[in-house]
Design a protein around this motif. Structure first.
Motif, PDB file in Angstrom:
ATOM      1  N   SER A  33       0.834  -1.208   0.000  1.00 18.20           N
ATOM      2  CA  SER A  33       0.000   0.000   0.000  1.00 18.20           C
ATOM      3  C   SER A  33       0.865   1.252   0.000  1.00 18.20           C
ATOM      4  CB  SER A  33      -0.907   0.035   1.233  1.00 18.20           C
ATOM      5  OG  SER A  33      -1.827  -1.032   1.228  1.00 18.20           O
ATOM      6  N   MET A  34       0.303   2.287  -0.580  1.00 18.99           N
ATOM      7  CA  MET A  34       0.931   3.608  -0.541  1.00 18.99           C
ATOM      8  C   MET A  34      -0.126   4.619  -0.131  1.00 18.99           C
ATOM      9  SD  MET A  34       3.395   3.669  -3.899  1.00 18.99           S
ATOM     10  CE  MET A  34       4.276   5.133  -3.321  1.00 18.99           C
ATOM     11  N   GLY A  35       0.337   5.713   0.431  1.00 20.46           N
ATOM     12  CA  GLY A  35      -0.660   6.676   0.865  1.00 20.46           C
ATOM     13  C   GLY A  35      -0.094   8.046   1.123  1.00 20.46           C
ATOM     14  N   TRP A  36      -1.004   8.948   1.399  1.00 19.48           N
ATOM     15  CA  TRP A  36      -0.679  10.334   1.737  1.00 19.48           C
ATOM     16  C   TRP A  36      -1.119  10.619   3.161  1.00 19.48           C
ATOM     17  CZ3 TRP A  36       2.266  13.220  -1.391  1.00 19.48           C
ATOM     18  CH2 TRP A  36       2.362  12.847  -2.731  1.00 19.48           C
ATOM     19  N   PHE A  37      -0.240  11.251   3.883  1.00 18.06           N
ATOM     20  CA  PHE A  37      -0.492  11.675   5.250  1.00 18.06           C
ATOM     21  C   PHE A  37      -0.150  13.157   5.343  1.00 18.06           C
ATOM     22  CE2 PHE A  37      -0.990   7.467   7.251  1.00 18.06           C
ATOM     23  CZ  PHE A  37      -0.574   6.660   6.203  1.00 18.06           C
ATOM     24  N   ARG A  38      -0.679  13.830   6.341  1.00 21.23           N
ATOM     25  CA  ARG A  38      -0.368  15.252   6.487  1.00 21.23           C
ATOM     26  C   ARG A  38      -0.219  15.613   7.957  1.00 21.23           C
ATOM     27  NH1 ARG A  38      -6.194  17.860   4.524  1.00 21.23           N
ATOM     28  NH2 ARG A  38      -7.420  17.264   6.378  1.00 21.23           N
ATOM     29  N   GLN A  39       0.533  16.672   8.173  1.00 20.98           N
ATOM     30  CA  GLN A  39       0.737  17.159   9.534  1.00 20.98           C
ATOM     31  C   GLN A  39       0.739  18.675   9.516  1.00 20.98           C
ATOM     32  OE1 GLN A  39       4.181  15.589  11.542  1.00 20.98           O
ATOM     33  NE2 GLN A  39       3.313  16.076  13.552  1.00 20.98           N
ATOM     34  N   ILE A  51      -3.970   3.736  -0.908  1.00 24.76           N
ATOM     35  CA  ILE A  51      -4.385   2.867  -2.002  1.00 24.76           C
ATOM     36  C   ILE A  51      -3.526   1.613  -1.968  1.00 24.76           C
ATOM     37  CG2 ILE A  51      -2.806   3.988  -3.642  1.00 24.76           C
ATOM     38  CD1 ILE A  51      -4.978   3.588  -5.807  1.00 24.76           C
ATOM     39  N   ASP A  52      -4.144   0.448  -2.255  1.00 24.66           N
ATOM     40  CA  ASP A  52      -3.362  -0.772  -2.225  1.00 24.66           C
ATOM     41  C   ASP A  52      -3.097  -1.299  -3.635  1.00 24.66           C
ATOM     42  OD1 ASP A  52      -6.122  -2.925  -1.109  1.00 24.66           O
ATOM     43  OD2 ASP A  52      -5.630  -2.184  -3.107  1.00 24.66           O
ATOM     44  N   ARG A  53      -2.449  -2.437  -3.678  1.00 24.23           N
ATOM     45  CA  ARG A  53      -2.023  -2.995  -4.961  1.00 24.23           C
ATOM     46  C   ARG A  53      -3.206  -3.310  -5.875  1.00 24.23           C
ATOM     47  NH1 ARG A  53       2.065  -7.443  -3.651  1.00 24.23           N
ATOM     48  NH2 ARG A  53       3.256  -5.621  -2.977  1.00 24.23           N
ATOM     49  N   GLU A  54      -4.379  -3.578  -5.260  1.00 23.60           N
ATOM     50  CA  GLU A  54      -5.573  -3.885  -6.056  1.00 23.60           C
ATOM     51  C   GLU A  54      -6.396  -2.644  -6.353  1.00 23.60           C
ATOM     52  OE1 GLU A  54      -4.809  -5.931  -3.272  1.00 23.60           O
ATOM     53  OE2 GLU A  54      -3.771  -7.243  -4.685  1.00 23.60           O
ATOM     54  N   ASP A  55      -5.853  -1.483  -6.044  1.00 19.33           N
ATOM     55  CA  ASP A  55      -6.515  -0.181  -6.274  1.00 19.33           C
ATOM     56  C   ASP A  55      -7.697   0.053  -5.336  1.00 19.33           C
ATOM     57  OD1 ASP A  55      -5.933  -0.103  -9.869  1.00 19.33           O
ATOM     58  OD2 ASP A  55      -4.712   0.607  -8.193  1.00 19.33           O
ATOM     59  N   SER A  70      -4.432   8.179  -6.661  1.00 22.10           N
ATOM     60  CA  SER A  70      -4.263   7.282  -7.801  1.00 22.10           C
ATOM     61  C   SER A  70      -2.788   6.944  -7.945  1.00 22.10           C
ATOM     62  CB  SER A  70      -4.785   7.921  -9.094  1.00 22.10           C
ATOM     63  OG  SER A  70      -4.059   9.097  -9.396  1.00 22.10           O
ATOM     64  N   LYS A  71      -2.494   5.963  -8.798  1.00 20.63           N
ATOM     65  CA  LYS A  71      -1.092   5.606  -9.017  1.00 20.63           C
ATOM     66  C   LYS A  71      -0.874   5.151 -10.438  1.00 20.63           C
ATOM     67  CE  LYS A  71      -1.918   1.113  -6.745  1.00 20.63           C
ATOM     68  NZ  LYS A  71      -1.816   0.176  -7.845  1.00 20.63           N
ATOM     69  N   ASP A  72       0.326   5.348 -10.894  1.00 13.01           N
ATOM     70  CA  ASP A  72       0.760   4.889 -12.206  1.00 13.01           C
ATOM     71  C   ASP A  72       1.841   3.840 -11.953  1.00 13.01           C
ATOM     72  OD1 ASP A  72       2.055   4.521 -14.679  1.00 13.01           O
ATOM     73  OD2 ASP A  72       1.555   6.536 -15.330  1.00 13.01           O
ATOM     74  N   ASN A  73       1.468   2.584 -12.071  1.00 12.59           N
ATOM     75  CA  ASN A  73       2.401   1.508 -11.744  1.00 12.59           C
ATOM     76  C   ASN A  73       3.616   1.492 -12.675  1.00 12.59           C
ATOM     77  OD1 ASN A  73       0.789   0.528  -9.607  1.00 12.59           O
ATOM     78  ND2 ASN A  73      -0.468  -0.633 -11.045  1.00 12.59           N
ATOM     79  N   LEU A 100       1.079  -2.814   4.544  1.00 12.87           N
ATOM     80  CA  LEU A 100      -0.027  -2.691   5.476  1.00 12.87           C
ATOM     81  C   LEU A 100      -1.338  -2.614   4.721  1.00 12.87           C
ATOM     82  CD1 LEU A 100       1.467  -0.023   7.894  1.00 12.87           C
ATOM     83  CD2 LEU A 100       1.118  -2.459   8.405  1.00 12.87           C
ATOM     84  N   ASP A 101      -2.411  -3.052   5.360  1.00 15.09           N
ATOM     85  CA  ASP A 101      -3.734  -2.954   4.761  1.00 15.09           C
ATOM     86  C   ASP A 101      -4.224  -1.508   4.822  1.00 15.09           C
ATOM     87  OD1 ASP A 101      -6.138  -5.091   4.064  1.00 15.09           O
ATOM     88  OD2 ASP A 101      -6.885  -3.182   4.850  1.00 15.09           O
ATOM     89  N   ILE A 102      -5.052  -1.126   3.866  1.00 15.16           N
ATOM     90  CA  ILE A 102      -5.529   0.259   3.826  1.00 15.16           C
ATOM     91  C   ILE A 102      -6.396   0.622   5.030  1.00 15.16           C
ATOM     92  CG2 ILE A 102      -5.380   0.466   1.322  1.00 15.16           C
ATOM     93  CD1 ILE A 102      -8.422   0.010   1.208  1.00 15.16           C
ATOM     94  N   VAL A 103      -6.935  -0.378   5.716  1.00 14.29           N
ATOM     95  CA  VAL A 103      -7.762  -0.083   6.888  1.00 14.29           C
ATOM     96  C   VAL A 103      -6.929   0.448   8.052  1.00 14.29           C
ATOM     97  CG1 VAL A 103      -9.518  -1.755   6.236  1.00 14.29           C
ATOM     98  CG2 VAL A 103      -7.653  -2.447   7.782  1.00 14.29           C
TER      99      VAL A 103
END
Length: 127
Positions: A33-39, A51-55, A70-73, A100-103
């Motif tokens: 999984s990849m994601g965006w976080f902010r502080q 977002i995970d590997r299965e979108d 979104s992602k561009d593999n 990690l799981d998106i949850v």
């Protein structure tokens, strides 16, 4: 080894749009999984969208309907399209990648402990 490099931050007025990008290399590009976080200043880091590997995706309630992940593999690049920006969206935005799981998006600590992180890109929204 792996690296994540964010770009695309900037200053906009309320209602404006930005697109953040995150280029992944090495092992970071193979994470589930990849994601965006902010502080924001004086606040804890929070999950924005993942977002995970299965979108499959997971969004924070505060950005649902305004932000799109979104992602561009082929390019190993993660994106965050941000529309209808508000002053409360002002923060340093970080890209992260982890097995990690998106949850788990709201469990920022385990992302910090087990994932790859970029250096961040600043987003400032003025009223």
């Amino acid at each position: 080894q792996g690296a994540l490099v964010e770009s695309g931050g900037g200053s906009v007025q309320t209602g404006g749009s930005l697109r953040l990008s995150c280029a992944a290399s090495g092992n970071s590009a193979t994470m589930y999984s990849m994601g965006w976080f902010r502080q924001a200043p004086g606040k804890e880091r929070e999950g924005v969208a993942v977002i995970d590997r299965e979108d499959n995706t997971n969004y924070a309630d505060s950005v649902t309907g305004r932000f799109t992940i979104s992602k561009d593999n082929a390019k190993n690049t993660l994106y965050l399209r941000m529309n209808s920006l508000k002053p409360e969206d002002t923060a340093m935005y970080y890209c992260a990648a982890a097995d990690l799981d998106i949850v788990t998006m709201d469990r920022v600590r385990i992302w910090v402990d087990s994932g790859y992180w970029g250096q961040g890109t600043q987003v400032t929204v003025s009223s």
